[in-house]
Design an enzyme around this catalytic site. Structure first.
Site, short mmCIF file in Angstrom:
data_model
loop_
_atom_site.label_atom_id
_atom_site.label_comp_id
_atom_site.label_asym_id
_atom_site.label_seq_id
_atom_site.Cartn_x
_atom_site.Cartn_y
_atom_site.Cartn_z
N CYS A 210 -12.43 -2.03 4.41
CA CYS A 210 -11.99 -3.48 4.00
C CYS A 210 -12.98 -4.37 4.61
O CYS A 210 -13.55 -5.43 4.00
CB CYS A 210 -10.72 -4.04 4.58
SG CYS A 210 -9.39 -2.70 4.12
N ASP A 211 -13.43 -4.04 6.00
CA ASP A 211 -14.05 -5.05 6.80
C ASP A 211 -15.55 -4.72 7.19
O ASP A 211 -16.18 -5.55 7.55
CB ASP A 211 -13.46 -5.25 8.00
CG ASP A 211 -11.99 -5.76 7.76
OD1 ASP A 211 -12.01 -6.59 6.68
OD2 ASP A 211 -11.09 -5.85 8.23
N CYS B 39 -9.60 -1.43 9.36
CA CYS B 39 -10.06 -0.78 8.14
C CYS B 39 -11.43 -1.01 7.87
O CYS B 39 -11.83 -2.19 7.34
CB CYS B 39 -8.92 -1.42 7.20
SG CYS B 39 -9.50 -1.06 5.32
C1 LIG Z 1 -6.21 -5.48 9.34
C2 LIG Z 1 -5.94 -4.94 7.93
C3 LIG Z 1 -7.04 -5.48 6.82
C4 LIG Z 1 -7.08 -5.05 5.50
N1 LIG Z 1 -7.93 -5.58 4.66
C5 LIG Z 1 -7.87 -5.06 3.44
C6 LIG Z 1 -8.78 -5.46 2.56
O1 LIG Z 1 -9.71 -6.36 3.00
N2 LIG Z 1 -8.80 -5.06 1.41
C7 LIG Z 1 -7.88 -3.96 0.86
O2 LIG Z 1 -7.89 -3.68 -0.20
N3 LIG Z 1 -6.87 -3.60 1.76
C8 LIG Z 1 -7.08 -3.98 3.08
N4 LIG Z 1 -6.13 -3.65 3.96
C9 LIG Z 1 -5.16 -2.35 3.53
C10 LIG Z 1 -4.17 -3.24 2.43
O3 LIG Z 1 -3.19 -4.41 3.35
C11 LIG Z 1 -3.00 -2.26 2.45
O4 LIG Z 1 -3.54 -0.88 1.60
C12 LIG Z 1 -1.91 -2.68 1.18
O5 LIG Z 1 -1.38 -3.76 2.06
C13 LIG Z 1 -0.87 -1.64 1.26
O6 LIG Z 1 0.13 -2.21 0.33
P1 LIG Z 1 1.66 -1.45 0.50
O7 LIG Z 1 2.32 -2.38 -0.61
O8 LIG Z 1 1.54 -0.10 0.16
O9 LIG Z 1 2.19 -1.54 1.88
P2 LIG Z 1 2.43 -2.87 2.76
O10 LIG Z 1 1.38 -3.97 2.34
O11 LIG Z 1 1.97 -2.17 4.30
O12 LIG Z 1 3.83 -3.45 2.87
C14 LIG Z 1 4.76 -2.67 3.06
C15 LIG Z 1 6.17 -3.63 3.24
O13 LIG Z 1 7.06 -2.85 3.35
C16 LIG Z 1 7.97 -3.70 4.29
N5 LIG Z 1 8.70 -2.59 5.01
C17 LIG Z 1 8.38 -1.53 5.91
N6 LIG Z 1 9.56 -1.03 6.42
C18 LIG Z 1 10.33 -1.43 5.67
C19 LIG Z 1 12.02 -0.97 5.65
N7 LIG Z 1 12.49 -0.06 6.36
N8 LIG Z 1 12.73 -1.87 4.79
C20 LIG Z 1 12.30 -2.65 3.99
N9 LIG Z 1 10.91 -3.16 3.91
C21 LIG Z 1 10.21 -2.34 4.74
C22 LIG Z 1 6.75 -4.54 5.09
O14 LIG Z 1 7.40 -5.41 5.88
C23 LIG Z 1 5.77 -4.84 3.94
O15 LIG Z 1 6.54 -5.99 3.52
C24 LIG Z 1 -5.96 -4.05 5.43
C25 LIG Z 1 -5.06 -3.60 5.99
C26 LIG Z 1 -5.16 -4.19 7.31
C27 LIG Z 1 -4.11 -3.59 8.57
#
Ligand SMILES: Cc1cc2nc3c(=O)[nH]c(=O)nc-3n(C[C@H](O)[C@H](O)[C@H](O)COP(=O)(O)OP(=O)(O)OC[C@H]3O[C@@H](n4cnc5c(N)ncnc54)[C@H](O)[C@@H]3O)c2cc1C
Length: 307
Positions: free
Chosen positions: A136-137, A133
């Site tokens: 982010c980084d 990302c």
């Molecule tokens: C390496 C990395 C670094 C990052 N750094 C930053 C940063 O510094 N700042 C920033 O703003 N963003 C950052 N991001 C992006 C940020 O993490 C995401 O945008 C954010 O977490 C998205 O939130 P979400 O709730 O949509 O999904 P997610 O955080 O992906 O959560 C999805 C959830 O759904 C669950 N899940 C998946 N499939 C199923 C299923 N079939 N049944 C039930 N549960 C399921 C997963 O286990 C998880 O709990 C980073 C991402 C990565 C990969």
């Protein structure tokens, strides 16, 4: 029992939806397997308002504790949803462990997982120089030599972000032509700070603890080269976790769920928020905001159901 709201996903979108739905006194079950979602894998975070710098685990723990304060309103089930179907006005969600839940609405926030290179050294150096990302980084790599892998629009945007930050940027692409839009490429194709390497295949990532090198093979000549870099931005795409709903809703060409800014989708009562949708910005603050909208939309939808 038929819940008012079933939330799939335990990341910032799902947790925020849970807090808002509980405060509206709706009956809520949240099903997820990784508490905190991708925030857990995010390393240092510098763009969550209110915390100048925080660590992904610490922020995830705070979000979960906040949700648990509404424990009377949100039942949390540690599991994965395998399939969701809809019959009239009721959704049925089947989990991988065989449990079945009925609900009037679903808020789907299962996120996406970044595609990995699958080369030696990648997993060990995740957040130790390897990142998925740039938004982010990128600011963590001031004055350093870095590599961006993948010459699509995401890779090009990463290079543009890094032009103001890094010392030198290598852009590695697997064919002889970048896929990014020409208007984006024009920002860096003549910049001496940027070296574009075509026809490459990444073969390994090295470094004692932090990343110090990246090896690649020239696909035409088979010649192996090692670059001294301290940061590696992998921008080769991400897969939305949409398998459980692929028969319920039409996905876009990237297998993401089309949802508007209120998290409304084409299926009445089915709301989607955060990274699993076609939202442009995969960021924690955006996912949390979209999760809030999803809960408010679900509440509004339920209040209009026939009594
Ligand atoms: C390496 C990395 C670094 C990052 N750094 C930053 C940063 O510094 N700042 C920033 O703003 N963003 C950052 N991001 C992006 C940020 O993490 C995401 O945008 C954010 O977490 C998205 O939130 P979400 O709730 O949509 O999904 P997610 O955080 O992906 O959560 C999805 C959830 O759904 C669950 N899940 C998946 N499939 C199923 C299923 N079939 N049944 C039930 N549960 C399921 C997963 O286990 C998880 O709990 C980073 C991402 C990565 C990969």
């Amino acid at each position: 029992m038929t819940y008012d709201v079933l939330i799939v996903g335990y990341g910032p979108a799902g947790i925020t939806a849970g807090i808002y739905a509980a405060r509206k006194k709706l009956s809520v079950v949240l099903i997820g397997d990784l508490p905190g979602g991708e925030v857990r894998n995010s390393g240092d975070i510098e763009n969550w308002p209110g915390d100048r710098t925080t660590d992904g685990n610490a922020l995830a723990d705070k979000m979960i504790a906040h949700l648990q304060d509404h424990a009377d309103g949100v039942e949390v089930v540690q599991d994965k949803v395998a399939k969701i179907t809809k019959d009239e006005n009721t959704f049925t969600s089947l989990t991988e462990s065989g449990k079945e839940f009925q609900s009037k609405t679903v808020i789907y926030t299962a996120g996406r997982h970044p595609r990995m290179l699958g080369v030696p050294g990648e997993e060990e150096h995740r957040n130790l120089g390897v990142t998925y990302c740039a938004t982010c980084d990128a600011p963590l790599f001031g004055g350093k030599d870095v590599a961006v892998i993948g010459g699509g629009n995401t890779g090009a945007e990463a290079v543009i972000m890094l032009q103001k930050i890094a010392s030198h940027i290598y852009l590695l692409h697997d064919t002889d032509k970048l896929n990014a839009d020409p208007v984006l490429i024009a920002n860096f194709e003549n910049d001496p700070k940027v070296t574009i390497l075509y026809n490459t295949q990444t073969t390994g990532i090295t470094g004692e603890q932090l990343v110090s090198g990246l090896s690649y093979k020239n696909k035409a000549t088979q010649e192996e080269t090692t670059l001294a870099v301290e940061g590696i931005f992998v921008t080769i795409g991400a897969n939305p976790n949409t398998e459980p709903v692929k028969d319920l809703i039409e996905l876009n060409k990237f297998k993401a769920i089309p949802a508007d800014r209120y998290a409304v989708t084409s299926v009445p009562g089915f709301f989607a928020a955060g990274d699993v949708t076609d939202i442009r910005d995969a960021q924690i603050v955006v996912a949390a905001g979209h999760g809030c909208s999803a809960a408010l939309s679900a509440g509004d939808y339920i209040s209009r159901l026939p009594k």
